[in-house]
Design a protein around this motif. Structure first.
Motif, PDB file in Angstrom:
ATOM      1  N   ILE A 122       0.858  -1.192   0.000  1.00  0.00           N
ATOM      2  CA  ILE A 122       0.000   0.000   0.000  1.00  0.00           C
ATOM      3  C   ILE A 122       0.889   1.235   0.000  1.00  0.00           C
ATOM      4  N   SER A 123       0.800   1.996  -1.075  1.00  0.00           N
ATOM      5  CA  SER A 123       1.662   3.172  -1.203  1.00  0.00           C
ATOM      6  C   SER A 123       0.994   4.444  -0.694  1.00  0.00           C
ATOM      7  N   GLY A 124      -0.313   4.465  -0.695  1.00  0.00           N
ATOM      8  CA  GLY A 124      -1.014   5.675  -0.279  1.00  0.00           C
ATOM      9  C   GLY A 124      -0.986   5.874   1.221  1.00  0.00           C
ATOM     10  N   GLY A 125      -1.343   7.089   1.654  1.00  0.00           N
ATOM     11  CA  GLY A 125      -1.329   7.412   3.078  1.00  0.00           C
ATOM     12  C   GLY A 125      -2.703   7.442   3.699  1.00  0.00           C
ATOM     13  N   VAL A 126      -3.624   6.624   3.164  1.00  0.00           N
ATOM     14  CA  VAL A 126      -5.000   6.612   3.646  1.00  0.00           C
ATOM     15  C   VAL A 126      -5.239   5.378   4.502  1.00  0.00           C
ATOM     16  N   SER A 127      -5.910   5.573   5.612  1.00  0.00           N
ATOM     17  CA  SER A 127      -6.315   4.473   6.484  1.00  0.00           C
ATOM     18  C   SER A 127      -7.820   4.578   6.692  1.00  0.00           C
ATOM     19  N   ALA A 128      -8.518   3.421   6.730  1.00  0.00           N
ATOM     20  CA  ALA A 128      -9.980   3.483   6.832  1.00  0.00           C
ATOM     21  C   ALA A 128     -10.537   2.239   7.509  1.00  0.00           C
ATOM     22  N   ILE A 129     -11.647   2.446   8.200  1.00  0.00           N
ATOM     23  CA  ILE A 129     -12.451   1.354   8.748  1.00  0.00           C
ATOM     24  C   ILE A 129     -13.818   1.473   8.079  1.00  0.00           C
ATOM     25  N   VAL A 130     -14.214   0.435   7.348  1.00  0.00           N
ATOM     26  CA  VAL A 130     -15.438   0.481   6.548  1.00  0.00           C
ATOM     27  C   VAL A 130     -16.396  -0.589   7.039  1.00  0.00           C
ATOM     28  N   ALA A 131     -17.668  -0.217   7.207  1.00  0.00           N
ATOM     29  CA  ALA A 131     -18.676  -1.185   7.659  1.00  0.00           C
ATOM     30  C   ALA A 131     -20.068  -0.647   7.394  1.00  0.00           C
ATOM     31  N   ASP A 132     -21.021  -1.575   7.310  1.00  0.00           N
ATOM     32  CA  ASP A 132     -22.438  -1.183   7.332  1.00  0.00           C
ATOM     33  C   ASP A 132     -22.787  -0.784   8.757  1.00  0.00           C
ATOM     34  N   ILE A 133     -23.636   0.237   8.882  1.00  0.00           N
ATOM     35  CA  ILE A 133     -23.978   0.771  10.205  1.00  0.00           C
ATOM     36  C   ILE A 133     -25.441   0.511  10.509  1.00  0.00           C
ATOM     37  N   ASN A 134     -25.677  -0.075  11.680  1.00  0.00           N
ATOM     38  CA  ASN A 134     -27.021  -0.401  12.153  1.00  0.00           C
ATOM     39  C   ASN A 134     -27.726  -1.319  11.161  1.00  0.00           C
ATOM     40  N   LYS A 135     -28.987  -1.585  11.393  1.00  0.00           N
ATOM     41  CA  LYS A 135     -29.705  -2.536  10.554  1.00  0.00           C
ATOM     42  C   LYS A 135     -30.156  -1.925   9.239  1.00  0.00           C
ATOM     43  N   ALA A 136     -30.034  -0.608   9.122  1.00  0.00           N
ATOM     44  CA  ALA A 136     -30.400   0.045   7.864  1.00  0.00           C
ATOM     45  C   ALA A 136     -29.457  -0.373   6.742  1.00  0.00           C
ATOM     46  N   GLY A 137     -28.230  -0.759   7.094  1.00  0.00           N
ATOM     47  CA  GLY A 137     -27.293  -1.274   6.114  1.00  0.00           C
ATOM     48  C   GLY A 137     -26.537  -0.229   5.332  1.00  0.00           C
ATOM     49  N   LYS A 138     -26.600   1.048   5.728  1.00  0.00           N
ATOM     50  CA  LYS A 138     -25.848   2.081   5.020  1.00  0.00           C
ATOM     51  C   LYS A 138     -24.365   1.958   5.356  1.00  0.00           C
ATOM     52  N   THR A 139     -23.548   1.976   4.325  1.00  0.00           N
ATOM     53  CA  THR A 139     -22.114   1.854   4.527  1.00  0.00           C
ATOM     54  C   THR A 139     -21.524   3.193   4.932  1.00  0.00           C
ATOM     55  N   GLU A 140     -20.708   3.181   5.981  1.00  0.00           N
ATOM     56  CA  GLU A 140     -20.004   4.368   6.442  1.00  0.00           C
ATOM     57  C   GLU A 140     -18.556   3.990   6.697  1.00  0.00           C
ATOM     58  N   CYS A 141     -17.724   4.993   6.923  1.00  0.00           N
ATOM     59  CA  CYS A 141     -16.330   4.675   7.229  1.00  0.00           C
ATOM     60  C   CYS A 141     -15.695   5.753   8.089  1.00  0.00           C
ATOM     61  N   LEU A 142     -14.668   5.339   8.804  1.00  0.00           N
ATOM     62  CA  LEU A 142     -13.807   6.251   9.543  1.00  0.00           C
ATOM     63  C   LEU A 142     -12.527   6.375   8.747  1.00  0.00           C
ATOM     64  N   LEU A 143     -12.246   7.566   8.301  1.00  0.00           N
ATOM     65  CA  LEU A 143     -11.132   7.812   7.389  1.00  0.00           C
ATOM     66  C   LEU A 143     -10.066   8.639   8.075  1.00  0.00           C
ATOM     67  N   SER A 144      -8.802   8.218   7.940  1.00  0.00           N
ATOM     68  CA  SER A 144      -7.692   8.991   8.508  1.00  0.00           C
ATOM     69  C   SER A 144      -6.531   8.979   7.526  1.00  0.00           C
ATOM     70  N   PHE A 145      -5.564   9.853   7.786  1.00  0.00           N
ATOM     71  CA  PHE A 145      -4.409   9.993   6.902  1.00  0.00           C
ATOM     72  C   PHE A 145      -3.127   9.857   7.710  1.00  0.00           C
ATOM     73  N   TRP A 146      -2.156   9.178   7.109  1.00  0.00           N
ATOM     74  CA  TRP A 146      -0.872   9.016   7.763  1.00  0.00           C
ATOM     75  C   TRP A 146      -0.098  10.340   7.706  1.00  0.00           C
ATOM     76  N   GLY A 147       0.627  10.604   8.777  1.00  0.00           N
ATOM     77  CA  GLY A 147       1.441  11.815   8.827  1.00  0.00           C
ATOM     78  C   GLY A 147       0.713  12.968   9.489  1.00  0.00           C
ATOM     79  N   GLU A 148       1.481  13.995   9.813  1.00  0.00           N
ATOM     80  CA  GLU A 148       0.930  15.192  10.457  1.00  0.00           C
ATOM     81  C   GLU A 148       0.026  15.951   9.474  1.00  0.00           C
ATOM     82  N   PRO A 149      -0.992  16.622   9.997  1.00  0.00           N
ATOM     83  CA  PRO A 149      -1.411  16.720  11.401  1.00  0.00           C
ATOM     84  C   PRO A 149      -2.434  15.675  11.808  1.00  0.00           C
ATOM     85  N   PHE A 150      -2.768  14.747  10.878  1.00  0.00           N
ATOM     86  CA  PHE A 150      -3.845  13.803  11.154  1.00  0.00           C
ATOM     87  C   PHE A 150      -3.405  12.638  12.030  1.00  0.00           C
TER      88      PHE A 150
END
Length: 246
Positions: A175-203
């Motif tokens: 993986i060359s990019g600086g993106v990190s993510a946690i992806v999942a369907d949320i609740n029983k509605a099934g809508k996909t959401e994610c927590l997105l972060s980036f490697w390096g400062e300031p994130f």
């Protein structure tokens, strides 16, 4: 004075006039014709008061209708937030809540295994997801350089969790990019959401031997970024599975 102004003085004046007229009639101070005239005047005053109140009521109702229409127009123009920035004070709770509300398959993409070095962080974030009965599968896609950190910090902890068999074999990728993510369907509605972060400062804060997220983005299901992020995760997963098949 404000309390006095609240009284219905029209009705009070009418009652006083009626009582006075009846008393004067009993005392033979006024004739019945005069009493009848007073009654007619009082009835006319009551009609006038009702007409005035009806006009005021119509005005209030008209104002309420205009306000309601304006409110509907404002609500229709408002769009729900697509991305929410979460800072250091709330990041831990936000990630824990995400793990609690996740459903179906949960994908952890390009996370740093050393982030879970502390047992409390592992318990709150990853163990919560593993023990979540609505999560059926957990897939990690991690950079090749993190083999040692995974074997030392995460694999032993995962094996000790009830339901650890839902954690799939790690997909190791370059993986060359600086993106990190946690992806999942949320609740029983099934809508996909994610927590997105980036490697390096300031994130992400660099600490001795590990990287710790400082800011993350909660990307909601109504964002076009979700489909793009899912595509990025799938492409890395598919490429590595294809290599493994060869």
């Amino acid at each position: 004075m404000k309390n006095y102004l609240k009284y219905d003085w029209d009705a009070i004046a009418g009652i006083i006039a009626a009582v006075a007229a009846i008393l004067m009639h009993f005392l033979h101070l006024v004739e019945s014709d005069v009493l009848l005239m007073i009654a007619v005047v009082l009835i006319a005053l009551l009609f006038l008061r009702d007409l005035r109140r009806e006009r005021d009521s119509e005005h209030v109702e008209s104002c309420l209708q205009r306000t309601e229409l304006s409110l509907h127009e404002i609500l229709n123009q408002l769009r729900p937030s697509e991305v929410e920035l979460i800072g250091p004070q709330n990041i831990h709770q936000a990630m824990m809540d995400f793990s609690l509300r996740a459903c179906n398959e949960m994908t952890w993409f390009h996370i740093c295994p050393l982030m879970f070095k502390r047992q409390s962080i592992f318990d709150d974030l990853l163990k919560t997801a593993i023990e979540n009965p609505n999560v059926h599968s957990i897939q990690f896609i991690i950079d090749d350089n993190s083999h040692e950190a995974w074997d030392q910090e995460m694999a032993p902890k995962i094996r000790q969790c009830p339901g650890h068999d839902k954690v799939q074999e790690v997909v190791w990728a370059s993986i060359s990019g600086g993106v990190s993510a946690i992806v999942a369907d949320i609740n029983k509605a099934g809508k996909t959401e994610c927590l997105l972060s980036f490697w390096g400062e300031p994130f992400m804060a660099r600490m001795p031997g590990l990287n710790v997220p400082r800011y993350i983005f909660h990307v909601h299901g109504n964002s076009e970024l979700i489909s793009r992020m899912v595509e990025v995760v799938r492409s890395h997963r598919f490429c590595e599975l294809t290599k493994g098949g060869e």
